[in-house]
Design an enzyme around this catalytic site. Structure first.
Site, PDB file in Angstrom:
ATOM      1  N   GLY A   7      50.595  53.762  38.307  1.00 52.63           N
ATOM      2  CA  GLY A   7      50.987  53.173  37.012  1.00 52.63           C
ATOM      3  C   GLY A   7      50.239  53.836  35.867  1.00 52.63           C
ATOM      4  N   ILE A  12      47.707  50.896  29.805  1.00 49.48           N
ATOM      5  CA  ILE A  12      46.297  50.838  30.230  1.00 49.48           C
ATOM      6  C   ILE A  12      45.990  51.998  31.171  1.00 49.48           C
ATOM      7  CG2 ILE A  12      44.441  49.375  31.116  1.00 49.48           C
ATOM      8  CD1 ILE A  12      46.255  46.944  30.607  1.00 49.48           C
ATOM      9  N   ILE A  56      55.404  52.833  44.032  1.00 49.38           N
ATOM     10  CA  ILE A  56      54.341  52.310  44.915  1.00 49.38           C
ATOM     11  C   ILE A  56      54.924  51.496  46.073  1.00 49.38           C
ATOM     12  CG2 ILE A  56      52.440  52.313  43.218  1.00 49.38           C
ATOM     13  CD1 ILE A  56      52.835  49.165  43.126  1.00 49.38           C
ATOM     14  N   ASP A 121      44.279  37.655  33.434  1.00 47.75           N
ATOM     15  CA  ASP A 121      43.806  36.275  33.245  1.00 47.75           C
ATOM     16  C   ASP A 121      44.939  35.269  33.387  1.00 47.75           C
ATOM     17  OD1 ASP A 121      45.153  36.909  30.875  1.00 47.75           O
ATOM     18  OD2 ASP A 121      43.673  35.976  29.561  1.00 47.75           O
ATOM     19  N   TYR A 145      55.987  36.439  36.075  1.00 50.07           N
ATOM     20  CA  TYR A 145      55.039  37.567  36.024  1.00 50.07           C
ATOM     21  C   TYR A 145      53.686  37.153  36.588  1.00 50.07           C
ATOM     22  CZ  TYR A 145      51.273  40.363  33.981  1.00 50.07           C
ATOM     23  OH  TYR A 145      50.117  41.094  33.804  1.00 50.07           O
ATOM     24  N   LYS A 149      51.514  38.360  40.026  1.00 49.79           N
ATOM     25  CA  LYS A 149      50.161  38.945  39.990  1.00 49.79           C
ATOM     26  C   LYS A 149      49.202  38.097  40.845  1.00 49.79           C
ATOM     27  CE  LYS A 149      48.931  42.031  37.884  1.00 49.79           C
ATOM     28  NZ  LYS A 149      48.917  43.487  38.171  1.00 49.79           N
ATOM     29  N   ASN A 175      45.601  42.962  26.309  1.00 46.41           N
ATOM     30  CA  ASN A 175      45.174  44.260  25.754  1.00 46.41           C
ATOM     31  C   ASN A 175      46.006  44.634  24.539  1.00 46.41           C
ATOM     32  OD1 ASN A 175      43.892  46.520  28.221  1.00 46.41           O
ATOM     33  ND2 ASN A 175      43.804  44.304  28.290  1.00 46.41           N
ATOM     34  N   LYS A 184      55.441  43.964  23.647  1.00 47.41           N
ATOM     35  CA  LYS A 184      54.334  43.009  23.569  1.00 47.41           C
ATOM     36  C   LYS A 184      54.103  42.654  22.099  1.00 47.41           C
ATOM     37  CE  LYS A 184      53.357  43.354  28.056  1.00 47.41           C
ATOM     38  NZ  LYS A 184      53.146  44.649  28.583  1.00 47.41           N
ATOM     39  N   TYR A 202      56.871  32.756  18.336  1.00 46.54           N
ATOM     40  CA  TYR A 202      57.345  31.668  19.203  1.00 46.54           C
ATOM     41  C   TYR A 202      56.701  30.322  18.833  1.00 46.54           C
ATOM     42  CZ  TYR A 202      58.937  35.396  22.411  1.00 46.54           C
ATOM     43  OH  TYR A 202      59.537  36.496  22.986  1.00 46.54           O
ATOM     44  N   GLY A 270      58.055  27.769  29.356  1.00 46.03           N
ATOM     45  CA  GLY A 270      56.826  27.802  30.171  1.00 46.03           C
ATOM     46  C   GLY A 270      55.655  28.473  29.480  1.00 46.03           C
TER      47      GLY A 270
HETATM   48  P1  NAD Z   1      52.750  48.857  31.372  1.00 45.74           P
HETATM   49  O1  NAD Z   1      54.001  48.056  31.487  1.00 45.74           O
HETATM   50  O2  NAD Z   1      52.414  49.522  30.081  1.00 45.74           O
HETATM   51  O3  NAD Z   1      52.756  50.020  32.468  1.00 45.74           O
HETATM   52  C1  NAD Z   1      53.106  49.799  33.800  1.00 45.74           C
HETATM   53  C2  NAD Z   1      53.280  51.176  34.445  1.00 45.74           C
HETATM   54  O4  NAD Z   1      53.628  50.973  35.819  1.00 45.74           O
HETATM   55  C3  NAD Z   1      54.412  52.009  33.820  1.00 45.74           C
HETATM   56  O5  NAD Z   1      53.962  53.314  33.580  1.00 45.74           O
HETATM   57  C4  NAD Z   1      55.507  51.973  34.879  1.00 45.74           C
HETATM   58  O6  NAD Z   1      56.321  53.141  34.860  1.00 45.74           O
HETATM   59  C5  NAD Z   1      54.691  51.856  36.155  1.00 45.74           C
HETATM   60  N1  NAD Z   1      55.443  51.271  37.265  1.00 45.74           N
HETATM   61  C6  NAD Z   1      56.207  50.141  37.246  1.00 45.74           C
HETATM   62  N2  NAD Z   1      56.736  49.928  38.458  1.00 45.74           N
HETATM   63  C7  NAD Z   1      56.262  50.907  39.272  1.00 45.74           C
HETATM   64  C8  NAD Z   1      56.423  51.201  40.654  1.00 45.74           C
HETATM   65  N3  NAD Z   1      57.199  50.451  41.441  1.00 45.74           N
HETATM   66  N4  NAD Z   1      55.788  52.280  41.150  1.00 45.74           N
HETATM   67  C9  NAD Z   1      55.013  53.072  40.359  1.00 45.74           C
HETATM   68  N5  NAD Z   1      54.824  52.845  39.035  1.00 45.74           N
HETATM   69  C10 NAD Z   1      55.442  51.774  38.513  1.00 45.74           C
HETATM   70  O7  NAD Z   1      51.595  47.901  31.866  1.00 45.74           O
HETATM   71  P2  NAD Z   1      50.097  47.777  31.353  1.00 45.74           P
HETATM   72  O8  NAD Z   1      50.087  46.858  30.201  1.00 45.74           O
HETATM   73  O9  NAD Z   1      49.484  49.116  31.268  1.00 45.74           O
HETATM   74  O10 NAD Z   1      49.462  46.973  32.561  1.00 45.74           O
HETATM   75  C11 NAD Z   1      48.828  47.650  33.648  1.00 45.74           C
HETATM   76  C12 NAD Z   1      48.279  46.597  34.581  1.00 45.74           C
HETATM   77  O11 NAD Z   1      47.327  45.790  33.882  1.00 45.74           O
HETATM   78  C13 NAD Z   1      49.355  45.640  35.111  1.00 45.74           C
HETATM   79  O12 NAD Z   1      49.114  45.422  36.459  1.00 45.74           O
HETATM   80  C14 NAD Z   1      49.146  44.373  34.311  1.00 45.74           C
HETATM   81  O13 NAD Z   1      49.467  43.258  35.098  1.00 45.74           O
HETATM   82  C15 NAD Z   1      47.668  44.430  34.028  1.00 45.74           C
HETATM   83  N6  NAD Z   1      47.222  43.768  32.784  1.00 45.74           N
HETATM   84  C16 NAD Z   1      47.856  44.034  31.600  1.00 45.74           C
HETATM   85  C17 NAD Z   1      47.391  43.420  30.439  1.00 45.74           C
HETATM   86  C18 NAD Z   1      48.038  43.684  29.106  1.00 45.74           C
HETATM   87  O14 NAD Z   1      47.732  42.993  28.127  1.00 45.74           O
HETATM   88  N7  NAD Z   1      48.899  44.673  28.968  1.00 45.74           N
HETATM   89  C19 NAD Z   1      46.305  42.550  30.489  1.00 45.74           C
HETATM   90  C20 NAD Z   1      45.669  42.311  31.715  1.00 45.74           C
HETATM   91  C21 NAD Z   1      46.147  42.944  32.860  1.00 45.74           C
HETATM   92  P1  TYD Z   2      52.682  39.025  24.829  1.00 39.95           P
HETATM   93  O1  TYD Z   2      52.232  40.207  24.051  1.00 39.95           O
HETATM   94  O2  TYD Z   2      54.068  39.011  25.377  1.00 39.95           O
HETATM   95  O3  TYD Z   2      51.598  38.794  25.965  1.00 39.95           O
HETATM   96  P2  TYD Z   2      51.431  37.534  27.001  1.00 39.95           P
HETATM   97  O4  TYD Z   2      52.668  36.750  27.008  1.00 39.95           O
HETATM   98  O5  TYD Z   2      51.223  38.260  28.278  1.00 39.95           O
HETATM   99  O6  TYD Z   2      50.242  36.793  26.516  1.00 39.95           O
HETATM  100  O7  TYD Z   2      52.541  37.741  23.906  1.00 39.95           O
HETATM  101  C1  TYD Z   2      51.313  37.399  23.290  1.00 39.95           C
HETATM  102  C2  TYD Z   2      51.529  36.085  22.583  1.00 39.95           C
HETATM  103  O8  TYD Z   2      52.483  36.269  21.524  1.00 39.95           O
HETATM  104  C3  TYD Z   2      52.130  35.000  23.479  1.00 39.95           C
HETATM  105  O9  TYD Z   2      51.551  33.740  23.125  1.00 39.95           O
HETATM  106  C4  TYD Z   2      53.596  35.016  23.143  1.00 39.95           C
HETATM  107  C5  TYD Z   2      53.619  35.419  21.678  1.00 39.95           C
HETATM  108  N1  TYD Z   2      54.815  36.184  21.264  1.00 39.95           N
HETATM  109  C6  TYD Z   2      55.582  35.743  20.170  1.00 39.95           C
HETATM  110  O10 TYD Z   2      55.261  34.734  19.511  1.00 39.95           O
HETATM  111  N2  TYD Z   2      56.701  36.462  19.835  1.00 39.95           N
HETATM  112  C7  TYD Z   2      57.079  37.567  20.523  1.00 39.95           C
HETATM  113  O11 TYD Z   2      58.135  38.172  20.169  1.00 39.95           O
HETATM  114  C8  TYD Z   2      56.276  38.016  21.618  1.00 39.95           C
HETATM  115  C9  TYD Z   2      56.660  39.249  22.410  1.00 39.95           C
HETATM  116  C10 TYD Z   2      55.148  37.289  21.950  1.00 39.95           C
END
Ligand code: NAD
Ligand code: TYD
Length: 334
Positions: A7, A12, A56, A121, A145, A149, A175, A184, A202, A270
């Site tokens: 990934g 990240i 994967i 988290d 989701y 996890k 992040n 996001k 929201y 939810g």
């Molecule tokens: P992202 O959606 O930006 O990237 C996910 C990557 O995984 C992409 O490059 C995608 O092509 C790849 N991928 C998806 N399915 C795949 C598969 N079957 N095989 C190989 N590659 C595949 O996600 P991210 O935000 O970088 O998150 C990375 C990890 O960190 C995730 O596991 C997520 O649960 C975790 N995480 C994310 C956040 C956040 O705020 N973004 C916070 C805490 C934990």
């Molecule tokens: P998000 O970035 O989707 O992360 P997560 O749901 O994993 O926390 O959303 C962050 C917060 O912002 C969450 O409380 C939902 C809210 N949100 C909105 O209010 N409007 C939007 O269009 C999105 C994508 C998120």
């Protein structure tokens, strides 16, 4: 170290890959390149990594890459967006659960160093006001989701218990930073505000998230890889949950755009009210501390997106438009 970063083309994983190349590691990236993955995210170091496009969940591909000379597999590969998991959870169960089982089998069989499973988290579910979830708190995920996890976390711990597989789990808060796909909250609202479009906040907008800059997350993961103990879980957090509305107002201020762009819309089903985790363990045991306060991080992130409009255009094709239409098209005013 020699690392397999799965990934590694997502937000990240790509920041982490670049961080580890700069630290002198040999980095191999496996990524399916879904809508969220872009090899260009690794651009500054692409010539220095070996990149394999693949899944994967594909045992043949994974077994070919997970070899005994690897120090670690760091797994970022996932379907990562809550709203998409509400629209359709199939790929979430496949990649986030089955994919992790394939990685665990490969790590166990190959005798490679260890698997660092990058979790979230959100597995703890919502946390009451003034409370924090510790690594020992119950897993009570709300979204498809988060439940996928949590299932992967349990599978990792079960492999540890049953087979002695060398696994570590990290659970980080939300992040933000460069290369985050604009589904996001922060990059979506940046993209929209830059085009003077409405921002779909929201519900009452008072849901709280504890934002951590992706660079701080990468440093935390490096600390866990260096000194973390197998079988342990480490929470990672800035430690200051903030209501969404305040984050959005700060973004608009940074962009010099009016608050009237905010539109309160029907809540996410939810929707977890508040996430807050206790990150004392990683701070005390591994000496990690976050360095980038939210204000500084938002300023840097706004500057990055402003300077990388061509990246935004490249990653937002017809699929993105369809997704936005499905999620926001008929959404009612709150
Ligand atoms: P992202 O959606 O930006 O990237 C996910 C990557 O995984 C992409 O490059 C995608 O092509 C790849 N991928 C998806 N399915 C795949 C598969 N079957 N095989 C190989 N590659 C595949 O996600 P991210 O935000 O970088 O998150 C990375 C990890 O960190 C995730 O596991 C997520 O649960 C975790 N995480 C994310 C956040 C956040 O705020 N973004 C916070 C805490 C934990
Ligand atoms: P998000 O970035 O989707 O992360 P997560 O749901 O994993 O926390 O959303 C962050 C917060 O912002 C969450 O409380 C939902 C809210 N949100 C909105 O209010 N409007 C939007 O269009 C999105 C994508 C998120």
């Amino acid at each position: 170290m020699k690392l397999l970063v799965t990934g590694g083309a997502g937000v990240i994983g790509s920041n982490f890959g670049a961080h580890r190349v700069e630290a002198g590691d040999e980095v191999l990236v496996l990524d399916l390149l879904t809508y969220a993955g872009h090899a260009e995210n690794l651009a500054p170091v692409l010539a220095d990594v070996r990149f394999v496009q693949g899944d994967i969940c594909d045992k043949g591909t994974v077994d070919g890459l997970v070899t005994s000379d690897l120090d670690a597999v760091v797994n970022f590969a996932a379907e990562s967006h809550v709203d998409r998991s509400i629209l359709d959870s199939g790929d979430f169960v496949r990649t986030n659960v089955l994919g992790v089982q394939v990685l665990l089998d490969a790590v166990q069989r190959s005798g490679c160093g260890r698997l660092l499973q990058v979790s979230t988290d959100e597995v703890y579910g919502p946390t009451a006001p003034r409370q924090v979830a510790t690594e020992r708190s119950n897993l009570e995920p709300s979204s498809p989701y988060a439940s996928s996890k949590a299932a992967a976390d349990l599978l990792c711990l079960a492999f540890r218990q049953t087979h002695g597989t060398p696994v570590l789990i990290t659970r980080c808060t939300n992040n933000y930073g460069p290369h985050q796909y604009p589904e996001k909250l922060i990059p979506l609202f940046l993209l929209r505000a830059m085009a003077d479009e409405e921002l779909p906040l929201y519900g009452d907008g008072l849901h709280e998230r504890d934002w951590l800059h992706v660079e701080d997350h990468c440093r935390a993961l490096s600390a866990v890889l260096a000194d973390g103990k197998d079988g342990e879980v480490y929470n990672i957090a800035y430690g200051e949950p903030v209501p969404n509305r305040l984050v959005v107002e700060a973004l608009l201020h940074e962009l010099d755009k009016p608050d009237t762009l905010i539109r309160s819309v029907e809540d996410r089903p939810g929707h977890d009210r508040r996430y807050a985790v206790d990150s004392k363990k990683i701070r005390a045991d591994l000496g990690w501390e976050p360095r980038i306060p939210l204000g500084t991080g938002l300023r840097r992130t706004v500057a990055w997106y402003r300077d990388h409009r061509e990246w935004l255009e490249a990653v937002t094709g017809p699929e993105f438009d369809q997704y936005c239409a499905a999620l926001y098209g008929d959404r009612k005013q709150a």
